[in-house]
Motif scaffolding. Structure first.
Motif, short mmCIF file in Angstrom:
data_model
loop_
_atom_site.label_atom_id
_atom_site.label_comp_id
_atom_site.label_asym_id
_atom_site.label_seq_id
_atom_site.Cartn_x
_atom_site.Cartn_y
_atom_site.Cartn_z
N VAL A 97 2.33 2.83 -6.23
CA VAL A 97 1.65 3.07 -4.95
C VAL A 97 2.19 4.34 -4.32
CG1 VAL A 97 1.24 0.60 -4.57
CG2 VAL A 97 3.28 1.68 -3.60
N SER A 98 1.54 4.78 -3.28
CA SER A 98 1.98 5.99 -2.59
C SER A 98 3.38 5.80 -2.01
CB SER A 98 1.02 6.32 -1.44
OG SER A 98 -0.25 6.63 -1.94
N VAL A 99 4.13 6.91 -1.95
CA VAL A 99 5.49 6.88 -1.40
C VAL A 99 5.59 7.96 -0.34
CG1 VAL A 99 7.94 7.15 -1.92
CG2 VAL A 99 6.42 6.12 -3.63
N LEU A 100 6.09 7.57 0.81
CA LEU A 100 6.37 8.52 1.89
C LEU A 100 7.86 8.71 1.96
CD1 LEU A 100 5.68 10.18 4.44
CD2 LEU A 100 5.80 8.03 5.73
N VAL A 101 8.32 9.95 1.75
CA VAL A 101 9.74 10.26 1.83
C VAL A 101 9.97 10.95 3.16
CG1 VAL A 101 11.69 11.49 0.82
CG2 VAL A 101 9.94 10.50 -0.67
N VAL A 102 10.77 10.31 4.01
CA VAL A 102 11.12 10.86 5.31
C VAL A 102 12.38 11.68 5.10
CG1 VAL A 102 11.79 10.30 7.68
CG2 VAL A 102 10.15 8.83 6.46
N ARG A 103 12.30 12.97 5.37
CA ARG A 103 13.45 13.86 5.20
C ARG A 103 14.27 13.89 6.48
NH1 ARG A 103 14.48 14.68 0.04
NH2 ARG A 103 12.73 15.56 -1.08
N THR A 104 15.58 13.86 6.31
CA THR A 104 16.47 13.97 7.46
C THR A 104 17.54 15.00 7.15
OG1 THR A 104 18.12 12.35 6.78
CG2 THR A 104 16.18 11.50 7.91
N ASP A 105 18.17 15.47 8.20
CA ASP A 105 19.30 16.38 8.05
C ASP A 105 20.61 15.61 8.05
OD1 ASP A 105 17.70 18.66 7.94
OD2 ASP A 105 17.67 18.85 10.12
N ASP B 118 0.83 -1.21 0.00
CA ASP B 118 0.00 0.00 0.00
C ASP B 118 0.87 1.26 0.00
OD1 ASP B 118 -2.46 -1.52 0.54
OD2 ASP B 118 -1.58 -1.80 2.52
N LEU B 119 2.13 1.10 0.44
CA LEU B 119 2.97 2.27 0.65
C LEU B 119 4.44 1.85 0.59
CD1 LEU B 119 3.08 5.32 1.65
CD2 LEU B 119 3.28 4.37 3.96
N ILE B 120 5.26 2.73 0.03
CA ILE B 120 6.72 2.60 0.09
C ILE B 120 7.22 3.74 0.96
CG2 ILE B 120 8.88 2.73 -1.21
CD1 ILE B 120 7.29 1.69 -3.67
N VAL B 121 8.08 3.41 1.92
CA VAL B 121 8.69 4.43 2.77
C VAL B 121 10.19 4.41 2.52
CG1 VAL B 121 9.12 5.22 5.13
CG2 VAL B 121 6.92 4.16 4.55
N LEU B 122 10.76 5.59 2.31
CA LEU B 122 12.20 5.71 2.16
C LEU B 122 12.62 7.03 2.76
CD1 LEU B 122 12.50 7.73 -0.56
CD2 LEU B 122 11.79 5.61 -1.62
N ALA B 123 13.88 7.13 3.06
CA ALA B 123 14.40 8.37 3.64
C ALA B 123 15.37 9.00 2.65
CB ALA B 123 15.11 8.10 4.96
N SER B 124 15.44 10.31 2.71
CA SER B 124 16.31 11.02 1.78
C SER B 124 16.85 12.27 2.48
CB SER B 124 15.53 11.41 0.53
OG SER B 124 16.35 12.08 -0.40
N HIS B 125 18.07 12.64 2.09
CA HIS B 125 18.62 13.91 2.56
C HIS B 125 17.78 15.04 2.00
CE1 HIS B 125 22.31 12.02 3.93
NE2 HIS B 125 22.48 11.46 2.75
N GLN B 126 17.91 16.20 2.60
CA GLN B 126 17.32 17.38 2.00
C GLN B 126 17.91 17.51 0.61
OE1 GLN B 126 14.85 19.13 3.09
NE2 GLN B 126 14.73 18.21 5.11
N PRO B 127 17.11 17.82 -0.40
CA PRO B 127 17.64 17.88 -1.77
C PRO B 127 18.71 18.95 -1.92
CG PRO B 127 15.28 18.36 -1.74
CD PRO B 127 15.70 18.13 -0.32
N SER B 128 19.73 18.61 -2.68
CA SER B 128 20.79 19.57 -2.99
C SER B 128 20.65 19.94 -4.46
CB SER B 128 22.16 18.94 -2.74
OG SER B 128 22.36 17.89 -3.66
N LEU B 129 21.42 20.91 -4.87
CA LEU B 129 21.38 21.31 -6.27
C LEU B 129 21.75 20.13 -7.17
CD1 LEU B 129 20.98 23.44 -8.41
CD2 LEU B 129 23.36 24.13 -8.08
N SER B 130 22.78 19.36 -6.78
CA SER B 130 23.20 18.24 -7.64
C SER B 130 22.12 17.17 -7.73
CB SER B 130 24.51 17.64 -7.14
OG SER B 130 24.34 17.08 -5.86
N SER B 131 21.42 16.87 -6.62
CA SER B 131 20.39 15.83 -6.70
C SER B 131 19.18 16.33 -7.47
CB SER B 131 19.99 15.33 -5.31
OG SER B 131 19.29 16.32 -4.60
N ARG B 132 18.94 17.62 -7.45
CA ARG B 132 17.82 18.16 -8.25
C ARG B 132 18.13 18.05 -9.74
NH1 ARG B 132 14.26 21.26 -4.94
NH2 ARG B 132 15.26 21.83 -3.01
#
Length: 144
Positions: free
Chosen positions: A134-142, A105-119
């Motif tokens: 399916v829906s994706v929840l991106v957990v942002r971390t510092d 029903d859902l995919i959860v993953l974590a990602s750094h705050q986006p940087s210019l290079s990842s954008r």
């Protein structure tokens, strides 16, 4: 809307992000949802196989499974409703295939705050978000 089946996609080489994804999946799953923790290992070029120990693959997988089990326990996930496993391949493809296979029903993953290079260049998180059925929840971390 409760989520019954959740894929938590992690990278064991990024422990802070992996912990964040697993904790996020545990929170969303509550007491009833099943969490499947997946680490997609990179393909090893065959030309390097002579340079690696004969049991490299088994040790790499065992180490990853051990780390993921510890993080699942930290997040309070019940082992009766949690599966932990690895696959080899392209991260985006394997995560999406696993979500479809398990009817998630859902995919959860974590990602750094986006940087210019990842954008500009994209990332696994971006590819999964854009191509997931399916829906994706991106957990942002510092975490860096």
């Amino acid at each position: 809307m409760p989520y019954a089946t959740i894929i938590a996609a992690v990278d064991v080489n990024e422990p802070d992000l992996a912990r964040a994804a697993i904790a996020g999946a545990a929170e969303v799953a509550g007491t009833d949802g099943a969490v499947h923790i997946l680490y997609v290992r990179y393909y090893l070029p065959t030309r390097y196989s002579e340079l690696l120990a004969s049991d490299f693959d088994e040790r790499e997988e065992a180490d990853a499974l051990s780390d993921m089990q510890a993080w699942a326990a930290e997040a309070g996930l019940d082992s009766t409703r949690t599966q932990i496993f690895t696959r080899r391949g392209r991260v985006r493809d394997e995560v999406i295939i696993e979500a479809e296979r398990r009817k998630a029903d859902l995919i959860v993953l974590a990602s750094h705050q986006p940087s210019l290079s990842s954008r500009l260049l994209g990332s696994n998180a971006s590819a999964i978000v854009h191509q997931s059925p399916v829906s994706v929840l991106v957990v942002r971390t510092d975490a860096k």
